[in-house]
Scaffold this motif. Structure first.
Motif, short mmCIF file in Angstrom:
data_model
loop_
_atom_site.label_atom_id
_atom_site.label_comp_id
_atom_site.label_asym_id
_atom_site.label_seq_id
_atom_site.Cartn_x
_atom_site.Cartn_y
_atom_site.Cartn_z
N ARG A 1 0.84 -1.18 0.00
CA ARG A 1 0.00 0.00 0.00
C ARG A 1 0.88 1.24 0.00
O ARG A 1 1.93 1.27 0.65
CB ARG A 1 -0.92 0.04 1.23
CG ARG A 1 -2.03 -0.97 1.17
CD ARG A 1 -2.98 -0.58 0.06
NE ARG A 1 -4.03 -1.53 -0.15
CZ ARG A 1 -4.07 -2.39 -1.16
NH1 ARG A 1 -3.09 -2.43 -2.02
NH2 ARG A 1 -5.08 -3.21 -1.31
N THR A 2 0.46 2.27 -0.73
CA THR A 2 1.15 3.55 -0.72
C THR A 2 0.43 4.45 0.28
O THR A 2 -0.79 4.53 0.27
CB THR A 2 1.13 4.21 -2.11
OG1 THR A 2 1.77 3.34 -3.03
CG2 THR A 2 1.85 5.55 -2.09
N ALA A 3 1.20 5.11 1.13
CA ALA A 3 0.62 6.02 2.12
C ALA A 3 1.36 7.35 2.07
O ALA A 3 2.58 7.38 1.94
CB ALA A 3 0.72 5.42 3.52
N THR A 4 0.61 8.44 2.17
CA THR A 4 1.20 9.78 2.22
C THR A 4 1.10 10.26 3.66
O THR A 4 0.00 10.34 4.21
CB THR A 4 0.44 10.73 1.27
OG1 THR A 4 0.50 10.20 -0.05
CG2 THR A 4 1.07 12.11 1.29
N ALA A 5 2.25 10.55 4.25
CA ALA A 5 2.27 10.91 5.67
C ALA A 5 3.51 11.75 5.98
O ALA A 5 4.44 11.83 5.18
CB ALA A 5 2.28 9.65 6.52
N ALA A 6 3.50 12.34 7.16
CA ALA A 6 4.63 13.16 7.60
C ALA A 6 5.79 12.31 8.09
O ALA A 6 6.93 12.76 8.09
CB ALA A 6 4.18 14.11 8.71
N ASP A 7 5.51 11.06 8.51
CA ASP A 7 6.57 10.20 9.01
C ASP A 7 6.23 8.73 8.77
O ASP A 7 5.11 8.39 8.40
CB ASP A 7 6.83 10.46 10.49
CG ASP A 7 5.58 10.29 11.33
OD1 ASP A 7 4.97 9.20 11.30
OD2 ASP A 7 5.19 11.25 12.03
N GLN A 8 7.20 7.88 8.99
CA GLN A 8 7.05 6.45 8.72
C GLN A 8 6.00 5.80 9.61
O GLN A 8 5.21 4.98 9.14
CB GLN A 8 8.40 5.75 8.91
CG GLN A 8 8.33 4.26 8.62
CD GLN A 8 9.67 3.58 8.69
OE1 GLN A 8 10.69 4.19 8.39
NE2 GLN A 8 9.67 2.32 9.09
#
Length: 110
Positions: free
Chosen positions: A48-55
């Motif tokens: 899955r691809t996730a867009t976030a500020a951190d891991q």
């Protein structure tokens, strides 16, 4: 006497930088119907691809995404709610020039 308008200071917070992550999830020990009415255990990988500020946030978002996918399908619910476990296997930062890396389920026998 006229009343002076109140001056309110407003500050705009700088938006946090967001990064794209490829999150590989691993499921283990799910029961399925095998040949001749026997039960067998399977595992799977899914990306899955996730867009976030951190891991850490990307990992949570990927798990939530998979949970939503499972809840929205009666077929998947049948297999994934009774047994097994799901964990994050690996996380990688995606460069801007790399497309999203979502995959379907990749099953294997345990």
């Amino acid at each position: 006497m006229s009343q002076m308008p109140e001056i309110v200071e407003t500050r705009h917070a700088r938006p946090a930088a967001l990064f794209r992550f490829a999150v590989i999830l691993r499921g283990e020990d799910f029961a399925t119907d095998g040949a001749e009415g026997t039960s067998e255990r399977i595992g799977f990988y899914i990306v899955r691809t996730a867009t976030a500020a951190d891991q850490a946030t990307a990992e949570q978002l990927a798990l939530f995404d998979l949970e939503a996918e499972i809840r929205s399908s009666a077929t998947l619910q049948e297999y994934f709610t009774a047994t097994g476990s799901i964990a994050v296997e690996e996380v990688a930062l995606l460069d801007d020039d790399i497309d999203d890396s979502n995959s379907g389920f990749i099953f294997y026998r345990m």
